[in-house]
Design an enzyme around this catalytic site. Structure first.
Site, PDB file in Angstrom:
ATOM      1  CG  ASP A 188      -1.763   1.186   1.250  1.00 47.94           C
ATOM      2  OD1 ASP A 188      -2.982   1.006   0.666  1.00 47.94           O
ATOM      3  OD2 ASP A 188      -1.281   2.275   1.711  1.00 47.94           O
ATOM      4  CE1 TYR A 243       1.485   8.068   2.043  1.00 45.59           C
ATOM      5  CE2 TYR A 243       1.855   5.596   1.330  1.00 45.59           C
ATOM      6  CZ  TYR A 243       0.859   6.707   2.125  1.00 45.59           C
ATOM      7  OH  TYR A 243      -0.134   6.408   2.722  1.00 45.59           O
ATOM      8  CE  LYS A 272      -3.265   5.006   0.180  1.00 43.35           C
ATOM      9  NZ  LYS A 272      -1.852   4.519   0.682  1.00 43.35           N
ATOM     10  CG  HIS A 296      -3.755  10.298  -0.144  1.00 44.90           C
ATOM     11  ND1 HIS A 296      -2.297  10.131  -0.436  1.00 44.90           N
ATOM     12  CD2 HIS A 296      -3.790  10.182   1.139  1.00 44.90           C
ATOM     13  CE1 HIS A 296      -1.694   9.645   0.580  1.00 44.90           C
ATOM     14  NE2 HIS A 296      -2.641   9.471   1.622  1.00 44.90           N
TER      15      HIS A 296
END
Ligand code: A2P
Length: 371
Positions: A118, A123, A148, A181
């Protein structure tokens, strides 16, 4: 009188022949015995290999930890989405997994049996995740990859380029799951300037995602940090909703509502994130269950999430923890209820809320947003 030589000769030959033939018979017997021993060994080897691969394939969680005499059954290794897709119930979460740490963590995870990663564009580690996946050699169709859409890319024309970047970094043609997100849109090129129009009306964003499903670049779409997106009729309903779920913020009403509305929840920060993990693993009920079953506190909590019927996304970059976190078991009913009661009887406390960090003049988790 010595016997004539011609009489002696045949008799010596006969002896030699009979000695030779008895040696041959003996050798043949030895060969036969050896052949039988080898044949039996080969059959036993084939049967053993067959049994081993049957046992391996029949349950992903057979390596579940020892459980002090309680007869624990295994939990579902997958949940089914409306598309029919089977999503693995435990994933490696890679939020806050730093460069240099995330690749080895993904490698360890894939080696130890994880098939679900995930991640997210924001990120900033998708390229390292992609390289680790490639190194594993695991065929793409055996993996579940989630990413996302970040807040700055909600404008329909910005979505496909953002998706393409994630696809390129992950080195894949498609995503199994792509989530919006946050239910918050920022203006293009800004870090947190609210796009009121796109935030108030998420349907153009959703419609573009539906188009990308039809185009084959995404297999399933979902949402995150939001309760509902079904006020308008949708071509593809959200398949999952990824939200904070942990001992401190177990959201039983949302879980119930989601089950009734066919929306699978995914638990982020399932151990309380780095901020609260120590406290979570020291909760007396968690410790008592861990002791009773002979498993670790983290395994108690991760098992509890799956048993509640949610996907769980524990993050770790520590190899032994990565391995530990995949070993889930069904908690006996009495212990499951005890933990559920403990988690839902204190005042809920959310661990993550970015509203202040984004300088919003409202709370993103407010039931009544000002739009
Ligand atoms: P680390 O990554 O250094 O191993 P969450 O999944 O709720 O976001 O929690 C992540 C935090 O929990 C990280 O700080 C992670 O540390 C830690 N963690 C993950 N698994 C375990 C475990 N099995 N035991 C203890 N701490 C863990």
């Amino acid at each position: 009188m010595p016997p004539p030589v011609y009489e002696l000769l045949p008799s010596a030959e006969e002896d030699k022949i009979s000695e030779h033939s008895s040696r041959r018979t003996h050798n043949n017997r030895v060969k036969k015995v050896l052949f039988h021993v080898l044949a039996v060994a080969a059959v036993m080897f084939v049967v053993f290999q067959g049994l081993r691969s049957f046992v391996r394939s029949s349950s992903k969680f057979l390596h579940a930890p020892p459980c002090h005499g309680r007869n624990l059954s295994s939990l579902p290794s997958h949940f089914t989405l409306p598309s029919g897709a089977q999503i693995p119930s435990v994933a490696l979460g890679v939020w806050k997994a730093s460069p240099g740490e995330v690749g080895p963590a993904v490698e360890t995870a894939l080696k130890s049996g994880y098939r679900h990663i995930d991640g997210a564009w924001i990120y900033g580690n998708e390229a390292e995740v992609g390289a680790a996946i490639k190194k594993s050699g695991i065929p793409r169709d055996e993996l579940w990859l989630t990413s996302k859409l970040w807040n700055t890319f909600h404008a329909p024309e910005d979505i496909e380029p953002a998706l393409d970047e994630s696809l390129a970094h992950l080195d894949t043609e498609y995503l199994d799951l792509y989530l919006v997100h946050w239910p918050i849109a920022f203006k293009r090129g800004t870090s947190n300037e609210l796009d009121v129009e796109l935030t108030a009306n998420p349907y153009p964003t959703w419609a573009k995602l539906e188009e990308l499903v039809d185009k084959g670049k995404i297999r399933n779409i979902g949402i995150s940090n939001i309760k509902n997106l079904t006020a308008n009729p949708l071509k593809h309903k959200p398949a999952v909703n990824q939200v904070e779920l942990n001992y401190w913020n177990p959201q039983p009403e949302l879980l119930q509502w989601s089950k009734e509305n066919g929306l699978l929840l995914e638990a982020y920060s399932p151990l309380g994130s780095s901020d609260q993990v120590k406290e979570t693993l020291r909760v007396p009920e968690v410790l008592a269950i861990a002791k009773e079953l002979g498993i670790t506190p983290a395994q108690v909590l991760i098992s509890w999430h799956v048993q509640r019927g949610t996907i769980v996304l524990p993050k770790s970059v520590t190899p032994s923890r990565v391995v530990e976190n995949l070993k889930v078991v069904a908690l006996p009913d009495d212990l499951f209820k005890k933990l559920e009661e403990a988690a839902t009887s204190h005042k809920p406390k959310r661990i993550l809320n970015p509203s202040k960090g984004w300088k919003l003049d409202f709370d993103v988790f407010d039931e009544n947003l000002p739009f």
